[in-house]
Scaffold this motif. Sequence first.
Motif, PDB file in Angstrom:
ATOM      1  N   ASN A 162       0.806  -1.152  -0.104  1.00 27.20           N
ATOM      2  CA  ASN A 162       0.101  -0.040   0.188  1.00 27.20           C
ATOM      3  C   ASN A 162       0.760   1.027  -0.050  1.00 27.20           C
ATOM      4  O   ASN A 162       2.205   1.163   0.258  1.00 27.20           O
ATOM      5  N   MET A 200      -1.662  -6.653  -2.399  1.00 34.81           N
ATOM      6  CA  MET A 200      -3.140  -6.133  -1.727  1.00 34.81           C
ATOM      7  C   MET A 200      -3.898  -7.477  -1.790  1.00 34.81           C
ATOM      8  O   MET A 200      -5.028  -7.540  -1.006  1.00 34.81           O
ATOM      9  N   ALA A 303      -6.129   4.382   2.030  1.00 34.38           N
ATOM     10  CA  ALA A 303      -4.708   5.170   2.210  1.00 34.38           C
ATOM     11  C   ALA A 303      -4.774   6.407   2.736  1.00 34.38           C
ATOM     12  O   ALA A 303      -5.816   6.858   2.749  1.00 34.38           O
TER      13      ALA A 303
END
Length: 393
Positions: A162, A200, A303
């Motif tokens: 991420n 992810m 995020a």
Amino acid sequence: MATIDTINDKIRRGQATVMTAAAFKAHVAEVGISQAAKTVDVVTTGTFEPMEASGAMLNLGHTDPPIKIRDCYLDGVPAYAGFGAVDLYLGASQMAQGSDNDEPRERGGGHVIADLVAGKSVHLQATGQVTDCYPRAAFETTISQHSINQFYLFNPRNLYQNFIVGVNGGERPLYTYLGPLQPRLGNAVYSNPGALAPLMNDPDLQVIGIGSRIFLGGGIGYVAWEGTQHFPLQKRLPNQTPIGPAATVALIGDAKQMQARWVRGCFFRGYGPSLMLGVGVPIPVLNEPVALGCAVRDSELVAPVVDFAIPRRVRPTFGMVSYAQLKAGRITIDGRPVRTAPLASLYLANQVAETLKQWIDAGHFQLTAPVAPLPCDRTFIPQDTWGRQVTLG
């Protein structure tokens, strides 16, 4: 329960069911996790984004008389030569030398690597350390991937699990590794492709490990080690996906097999050069938990929005946003809409996953079981200089 061996047997017989990450998520929405886990063998993930922590190893072969290279430039870009006599490492973010008037060139190691992958020739200029066994003092020539021995990518840090969203709350434009950030929250840039991103789709690192075979730059590569700044202990949501920069991997692959479409030099104004790289990772659907990881959607991933106007390692944030919000083109910060843009090409990320799927469907690509897992206990150690105590002996 499926295994790598049983899946590879299906691939060899042309009977494996392979889906891209996007197709698999739609399939899960239609039939559910349990059925998808039973019927799908491989999920292909992909990204195409700048990966500046990349570089290439080159071996030139010995000259006559031999030279022990200690300073070297490839099309004006310095290459590291502090080991074998004619071994070089060219970093993707290394800047080219200035021109005669010392103006910086918008070119760097990533461009030279991309030129070599494309089969182009590049100029090499080297000076050596003169010794009895290496008497030559200088060497100048033109090389291509066909005129040298080894030419492979070895990338110390790729595929962040991420990353962050960059904004600029200040009064002047900022030129960053995310590209230009406009003042007064004029735009927001994110680099991770979200639900398409390889790591992810394997949040607990259950199936991706050291030795995993991957699509790298249009050729075949491997996960070589944990990446630098590997930080699997990042805080996570209940679905185990991280809320910020987390796991990374080091990658390796033969650049002579790669394709120019998937390896491109790029330059960020006011920041420097980098390398746009296509990477795809197959996820073997060994069980239902693995399938659950591959089913994650952009609405379930977040995020942090980070203000680059504060020149510190730890910058203030404006909270979390989901990748679904980012990909919609607008997020809201302090009650005002801010336009968003991806640094990764979402179109080409899907194309990487589709190309890898085609390779597997055709039997040209089989999976490998990791020889060792990626560590899950790494902390992140910063270098803080303020207030450091130094003891003199």
